[in-house]
Design an enzyme around this catalytic site. Structure first.
Site, mmCIF file in Angstrom:
data_model
loop_
_atom_site.group_PDB
_atom_site.id
_atom_site.type_symbol
_atom_site.label_atom_id
_atom_site.label_comp_id
_atom_site.label_asym_id
_atom_site.label_seq_id
_atom_site.Cartn_x
_atom_site.Cartn_y
_atom_site.Cartn_z
ATOM 1 N N GLU A 76 37.503 -31.843 -24.284
ATOM 2 C CA GLU A 76 36.722 -30.655 -24.645
ATOM 3 C C GLU A 76 36.139 -29.926 -23.439
ATOM 4 O OE1 GLU A 76 34.082 -32.002 -27.762
ATOM 5 O OE2 GLU A 76 35.746 -32.420 -29.117
ATOM 6 N N GLU A 119 42.004 -34.733 -31.963
ATOM 7 C CA GLU A 119 40.770 -35.265 -32.552
ATOM 8 C C GLU A 119 40.328 -34.309 -33.657
ATOM 9 O OE1 GLU A 119 37.570 -36.370 -29.793
ATOM 10 O OE2 GLU A 119 36.138 -35.564 -31.234
#
Length: 524
Positions: A197, A315
């Protein structure tokens, strides 16, 4: 008492199918002439995370001992739950992965665990993975048959910049030492992933795409060097972040044709776990339809670029900050989860990694008891029944039923997934061939065109215990799915139904239908 409960549940299930407020017969048209997309053979994937027990969200601490550093690897349910997939891809990573160092021989200083610190990003200090724990994890992975993707620390060596970004090149030395240690031990790794991220605007911090490209090339060079001559070279994956079209476009363009094997992105499209309207969004077909854009947009970028890289969801927990108890760990979440699997598959997503296998309020397993939550069984049925070839399926008459079709997995015919979001209407569904001459034949010979006379199909009806969609007990054909006293995963047997009959989809239920005699040339 357990037998009585099962009997009562079975009678309730039959009553729902027979007495539910029946809608008019609906038709789902399946075009079996060609596949519209394809998934990977190991499409269903799950994650294991780094969060310590002190990880709390909105006053609730839901992680317990589910971390890669403290998970009980001797638990029989855990082992059997992974083995049932034969194999299951596990992605090891999460928010703290960029703060993990690896206790290899070249690591200076003590190998200390994460410690709570409010002044640090994500509320924890740097943590360390001891090599003895890495050895134990790999022994467990080998025993369970899991295929491992490891998320590497992409912030090592960088320096803070103004605006919350991190600058400078990635110091690959610690990661390279872990890769060499792993290869030297003979541990099989399915893939190495760079970062978590950090793309686009990032979460916690971010890294510019130009630098990220250089770092991905450095990782690829290291993997090629360490595994030179190896018959099974691990995949190289990046960036493991939220989709940002401009950032991803530049990454893909500058790493083509073959630096990256996989482009990964994350999905938390329901909002914060604390939100009290999660159930309404899950049951809203318009909201579900609006979640397709990142799959579609990434597919478009990869096709336009001419790269060999494929798309994964690396994810996806649906609701961020650990989910919401009795929503993301309950039956109702299978409506969202299976719809996500079906939707993403239509856009050539090759693997979809659920956050998490265990941990938080969105685990496939209960963090304390290790008992499977409903989504575990949904994932396992998908893995066993839905093949890699995706077919076009169109449901007519109501938008409250979601329909997805694939060639059956390692079996003849097709598997159809039907998701009924309606509160009180049982939908009686007919499956018809659609497209070209097939549609004409269907009109002439009736909607069951392609079914041999006297043929049977297999149905798997999933319902919540007692009709409560926030139940944590999944019912299959009216029987509760619970593990055995020895930690074994229950058998999931279908009911066999005359192929000439409608498929009865009860209110707020899910049905997998294996139709071995459905004529689908794409599946030949």
């Amino acid at each position: 008492m357990a037998g009585l409960r099962t009997l009562v549940a079975g009678l309730w299930f039959l009553a729902v199918l027979r007495l539910g407020a029946a809608a008019d017969a609906r038709v789902v048209g399946v075009d079996g002439r060609r596949a519209i997309a394809s998934t990977g053979e190991d499409f269903v994937c799950a994650t294991l995370d780094w969060w310590p027990p002190e990880k709390c969200d909105y006053g609730t601490c839901s992680w317990g001992r589910a971390s890669l550093l403290n998970l009980d690897l001797s638990n029989k349910i855990l082992l059997n739950a992974i083995r049932a997939f034969s194999p299951l891809v596990l992605r090891l990573g999460g928010s703290l992965q960029d703060k993990v160092v690896y206790g290899t021989a070249d690591h200076g200083g003590p190998c200390a665990p994460f410690a709570k610190s409010e002044s640090e990003m994500f509320g924890f200090t740097q943590g360390c993975l001891p090599m003895r724990r890495w050895d134990d994890l790999n022994a467990f992975f080998q025993k369970s048959g899991a295929k491992i993707v490891f998320g590497l620390n992409a912030l090592n060596g960088r320096v803070p910049l103004q605006g919350g970004a991190m600058g400078g090149a990635w110091n690959i030395s610690n990661a390279a030492s872990l890769i060499r240690y792993t290869a030297g031990k003979g541990y099989k790794i399915h893939g190495w992933e760079l970062g978590n991220e950090l793309s686009g605007s990032g979460v916690g911090t971010k890294v510019g795409v130009a630098q990220y490209v250089k770092d991905a090339i450095a990782l690829k060079t290291t993997v090629d060097s360490v595994y030179r001559g190896s018959p099974e070279k691990p995949l190289v994956l990046a960036p493991g972040g939220f989709f940002d079209a401009a950032w991803y476009s530049e990454l893909i363009a500058k790493t083509k044709p073959s630096t990256l094997n996989v482009v990964t992105h994350h999905i938390y499209n329901l909002g914060a776990g604390v939100d009290t309207h999660l159930v309404e969004r899950i049951l809203d077909p318009a909201a579900l339809d609006g979640m397709a854009s990142p799959f579609r947009d990434l597919q478009g970028l990869l096709r336009a670029a001419g790269t060999s890289a494929v798309a994964w969801v690396g994810e996806s927990g649906g609701a961020y900050n650990s989910g919401h108890h009795l929503v993301t760990d309950a039956f109702v979440f299978s409506f969202w989860f299976l719809d996500q699997l079906g939707m993403s598959a239509k856009f050539d997503t090759k693997s979809y990694c659920r956050q998490s296998f265990i941990g938080g309020n969105y685990g496939l397993l209960n963090t304390t008891t290790f008992q499977p939550n409903p989504d575990y069984y949904s994932a396992l049925l998908w893995h066993r029944l839905m093949g890699t070839k995706v077919l076009e399926a169109r449901f007519t008459g109501t938008n409250m039923v979601r329909a997805y079709a694939h060639c059956a997995k390692h079996a003849p015919g097709i598997t159809l997934l039907l998701i009924n979001l309606h509160r009180n209407a049982t939908n009686h569904v007919t499956v018809a061939s659609s497209g070209g001459a097939h549609a004409g034949a269907a009109r002439r010979h009736g909607p069951r065109f392609g079914q041999a006379a006297g043929a049977a199909r297999e149905e798997y009806h999933l319902t919540p215990e007692g009709g409560d969609i926030q139940s944590q007990v999944m019912m299959l054909n009216g029987r509760a799915l619970v593990t055995g006293a020895d930690g074994s995963i229950p058998r999931m047997e279908p009911v066999k139904v005359d192929a000439a009959r409608h498929v009865a989809v009860a209110p707020r239920s899910i049905v997998f239908v294996h139709m071995p005699h459905f004529h689908a040339p794409a599946c030949g």
